[in-house]
Design a protein around this motif. Structure first.
Motif, PDB file in Angstrom:
ATOM      1  N   SER A 105       0.855  -1.191   0.000  1.00  0.00           N
ATOM      2  CA  SER A 105       0.000   0.000   0.000  1.00  0.00           C
ATOM      3  C   SER A 105       0.887   1.236   0.000  1.00  0.00           C
ATOM      4  N   ILE A 106       0.241   2.373  -0.203  1.00  0.00           N
ATOM      5  CA  ILE A 106       0.977   3.631  -0.280  1.00  0.00           C
ATOM      6  C   ILE A 106       1.710   3.948   1.030  1.00  0.00           C
ATOM      7  N   ALA A 107       1.239   3.366   2.122  1.00  0.00           N
ATOM      8  CA  ALA A 107       1.905   3.567   3.420  1.00  0.00           C
ATOM      9  C   ALA A 107       3.359   3.091   3.382  1.00  0.00           C
ATOM     10  N   CYS A 108       3.654   2.182   2.454  1.00  0.00           N
ATOM     11  CA  CYS A 108       5.034   1.689   2.303  1.00  0.00           C
ATOM     12  C   CYS A 108       5.998   2.803   1.896  1.00  0.00           C
ATOM     13  N   LEU A 109       5.471   3.928   1.414  1.00  0.00           N
ATOM     14  CA  LEU A 109       6.349   5.025   0.986  1.00  0.00           C
ATOM     15  C   LEU A 109       6.726   5.957   2.140  1.00  0.00           C
ATOM     16  N   ARG A 110       6.074   5.792   3.307  1.00  0.00           N
ATOM     17  CA  ARG A 110       6.356   6.666   4.465  1.00  0.00           C
ATOM     18  C   ARG A 110       7.839   6.690   4.796  1.00  0.00           C
ATOM     19  N   GLY A 111       8.402   7.916   4.845  1.00  0.00           N
ATOM     20  CA  GLY A 111       9.798   8.075   5.234  1.00  0.00           C
ATOM     21  C   GLY A 111      10.806   7.666   4.174  1.00  0.00           C
ATOM     22  N   LYS A 112      10.296   7.257   3.001  1.00  0.00           N
ATOM     23  CA  LYS A 112      11.208   6.820   1.938  1.00  0.00           C
ATOM     24  C   LYS A 112      11.711   8.019   1.133  1.00  0.00           C
ATOM     25  N   LYS A 113      12.779   7.776   0.384  1.00  0.00           N
ATOM     26  CA  LYS A 113      13.369   8.807  -0.463  1.00  0.00           C
ATOM     27  C   LYS A 113      12.935   8.529  -1.909  1.00  0.00           C
ATOM     28  N   ILE A 114      12.274   9.492  -2.542  1.00  0.00           N
ATOM     29  CA  ILE A 114      11.748   9.299  -3.893  1.00  0.00           C
ATOM     30  C   ILE A 114      12.422  10.283  -4.848  1.00  0.00           C
ATOM     31  N   ALA A 115      13.065   9.760  -5.901  1.00  0.00           N
ATOM     32  CA  ALA A 115      13.728  10.605  -6.892  1.00  0.00           C
ATOM     33  C   ALA A 115      12.743  10.958  -8.003  1.00  0.00           C
ATOM     34  N   THR A 116      12.754  12.218  -8.451  1.00  0.00           N
ATOM     35  CA  THR A 116      11.831  12.644  -9.503  1.00  0.00           C
ATOM     36  C   THR A 116      12.265  13.949 -10.158  1.00  0.00           C
ATOM     37  N   SER A 117      11.758  14.187 -11.373  1.00  0.00           N
ATOM     38  CA  SER A 117      11.916  15.485 -12.032  1.00  0.00           C
ATOM     39  C   SER A 117      10.628  16.293 -11.869  1.00  0.00           C
ATOM     40  N   TYR A 118       9.676  15.734 -11.138  1.00  0.00           N
ATOM     41  CA  TYR A 118       8.370  16.387 -10.956  1.00  0.00           C
ATOM     42  C   TYR A 118       8.067  16.573  -9.459  1.00  0.00           C
ATOM     43  N   PRO A 119       8.896  17.369  -8.753  1.00  0.00           N
ATOM     44  CA  PRO A 119       8.716  17.503  -7.301  1.00  0.00           C
ATOM     45  C   PRO A 119       7.363  18.114  -6.912  1.00  0.00           C
ATOM     46  N   GLY A 120       6.876  19.041  -7.719  1.00  0.00           N
ATOM     47  CA  GLY A 120       5.607  19.703  -7.387  1.00  0.00           C
ATOM     48  C   GLY A 120       4.435  18.738  -7.448  1.00  0.00           C
ATOM     49  N   LEU A 121       4.340  18.003  -8.546  1.00  0.00           N
ATOM     50  CA  LEU A 121       3.231  17.057  -8.722  1.00  0.00           C
ATOM     51  C   LEU A 121       3.317  15.922  -7.713  1.00  0.00           C
ATOM     52  N   LEU A 122       4.552  15.477  -7.434  1.00  0.00           N
ATOM     53  CA  LEU A 122       4.712  14.393  -6.461  1.00  0.00           C
ATOM     54  C   LEU A 122       4.312  14.861  -5.067  1.00  0.00           C
ATOM     55  N   GLN A 123       4.737  16.081  -4.696  1.00  0.00           N
ATOM     56  CA  GLN A 123       4.396  16.602  -3.359  1.00  0.00           C
ATOM     57  C   GLN A 123       2.872  16.712  -3.188  1.00  0.00           C
ATOM     58  N   GLN A 124       2.202  17.217  -4.223  1.00  0.00           N
ATOM     59  CA  GLN A 124       0.730  17.328  -4.183  1.00  0.00           C
ATOM     60  C   GLN A 124       0.087  15.959  -3.951  1.00  0.00           C
ATOM     61  N   PHE A 125       0.588  14.968  -4.692  1.00  0.00           N
ATOM     62  CA  PHE A 125       0.044  13.615  -4.579  1.00  0.00           C
ATOM     63  C   PHE A 125       0.255  13.056  -3.173  1.00  0.00           C
ATOM     64  N   LEU A 126       1.481  13.222  -2.646  1.00  0.00           N
ATOM     65  CA  LEU A 126       1.782  12.698  -1.315  1.00  0.00           C
ATOM     66  C   LEU A 126       0.941  13.403  -0.250  1.00  0.00           C
ATOM     67  N   ASP A 127       0.738  14.718  -0.426  1.00  0.00           N
ATOM     68  CA  ASP A 127      -0.097  15.472   0.525  1.00  0.00           C
ATOM     69  C   ASP A 127      -1.523  14.926   0.521  1.00  0.00           C
ATOM     70  N   THR A 128      -2.068  14.717  -0.684  1.00  0.00           N
ATOM     71  CA  THR A 128      -3.434  14.193  -0.812  1.00  0.00           C
ATOM     72  C   THR A 128      -3.555  12.828  -0.149  1.00  0.00           C
ATOM     73  N   GLU A 129      -2.489  12.030  -0.283  1.00  0.00           N
ATOM     74  CA  GLU A 129      -2.511  10.673   0.268  1.00  0.00           C
ATOM     75  C   GLU A 129      -2.059  10.626   1.721  1.00  0.00           C
ATOM     76  N   ASN A 130      -1.711  11.821   2.267  1.00  0.00           N
ATOM     77  CA  ASN A 130      -1.269  11.893   3.651  1.00  0.00           C
ATOM     78  C   ASN A 130      -0.039  11.047   3.958  1.00  0.00           C
ATOM     79  N   VAL A 131       0.911  11.090   3.042  1.00  0.00           N
ATOM     80  CA  VAL A 131       2.145  10.328   3.216  1.00  0.00           C
ATOM     81  C   VAL A 131       3.321  11.304   3.247  1.00  0.00           C
ATOM     82  N   GLN A 132       4.157  11.189   4.265  1.00  0.00           N
ATOM     83  CA  GLN A 132       5.356  12.021   4.297  1.00  0.00           C
ATOM     84  C   GLN A 132       6.547  11.218   3.791  1.00  0.00           C
ATOM     85  N   ALA A 133       7.182  11.759   2.758  1.00  0.00           N
ATOM     86  CA  ALA A 133       8.362  11.103   2.201  1.00  0.00           C
ATOM     87  C   ALA A 133       9.337  12.192   1.797  1.00  0.00           C
TER      88      ALA A 133
END
Ligand code: PRP
Ligand code: ZN
Ligand code: MG
Length: 211
Positions: A105-133
């Motif tokens: 589940s998405i909870a598996c991403l908690r506290g993980k390090k995610i590499a991307t060229s789309y930091p804005g879109l990823l941050q929005q998604f993580l915020d919506t899903e209530n996951v801090q990474a």
């Protein structure tokens, strides 16, 4: 008076962007200067630019209109208008992890390090899903990050899926679906608007013929 259109100078959008212009009956002169060329039978000048820069160039009036992935448009948040969805270069922005990694589940991403060229879109998604990474921004070759220990996961565009496959990655979440879109400066003026309307008429005629 000519309308200036910015298209990607190389990459996933390049061929289909030129094909769309050709399908619209627009012929390009084979200029020696490849960064800029003119149409010979339509009042259009074509500028070849990095796709990531196109929204800002359109906002700054370097170009009047442009073709970019919706993903780039949404990430960049430039002051431009979305004029028309173009129906090609369909892809999705997804999160992927190493194939052997446990993920249920998405909870598996908690506290993980995610590499991307789309930091804005990823941050929005993580915020919506209530996951801090932790988001680690890199501009290219994102797919190698997990394999070399630079990140636990990536968030990048997936089209055929072969880039993920070749790098031992597995898609686990879809952040956004995307396709090529036509964007415009918010105020191009009446004369250029008239040329844009003619171009849009042709784009829509081609779209209908293909159905
Ligand atoms: C995307 C992404 C991958 C590739 C995925 O890059 O970064 O490299 O496409 O496609 P696939 O699933 O068919 O293998 P893009 O073409 O958008 O280029 P850019 O990142 O250099 O702008
Ligand atoms: Zn790009
Ligand atoms: Mg890429």
């Amino acid at each position: 008076m000519k309308l200036k259109i910015a298209i990607q100078k190389s990459g996933r959008l390049y061929d289909d962007s030129l094909k769309m212009l050709r399908d619209c009956g627009i012929e390009l002169t084979n200029g020696v200067n490849k960064l800029r060329t003119d149409a010979c039978n339509f009042p259009l000048e074509i500028l070849f630019l990095r796709d990531d820069d196109i929204p800002q160039y359109v906002a700054d009036r370097v170009a009047d209109i442009g073709i970019v992935g919706e993903n780039v448009l949404l990430e960049k948040q430039a002051s431009v208008q979305l004029v028309q969805r173009l129906g090609f270069a369909r892809c999705r922005l997804s999160i992927a992890v190493l194939r052997g990694e446990e993920y249920n589940s998405i909870a598996c991403l908690r506290g993980k390090k995610i590499a991307t060229s789309y930091p804005g879109l990823l941050q929005q998604f993580l915020d919506t899903e209530n996951v801090q990474a932790e988001i680690h921004e890199i501009s290219g070759s994102v797919e190698i990050a997990p394999g070399i220990g630079l990140a636990d996961a990536i968030c990048d565009l997936v089209s055929s899926g072969s880039t993920l496959f070749l790098n031992g990655l597995r898609e686990v979440e879809t952040v956004l679906k995307s396709e090529a879109v036509l964007i415009s400066n918010e105020d191009i003026g009446a004369q250029k608007q008239e040329i844009l309307d003619r171009l849009l008429f042709r784009i829509n005629a081609v779209k209908k013929a293909k159905r």
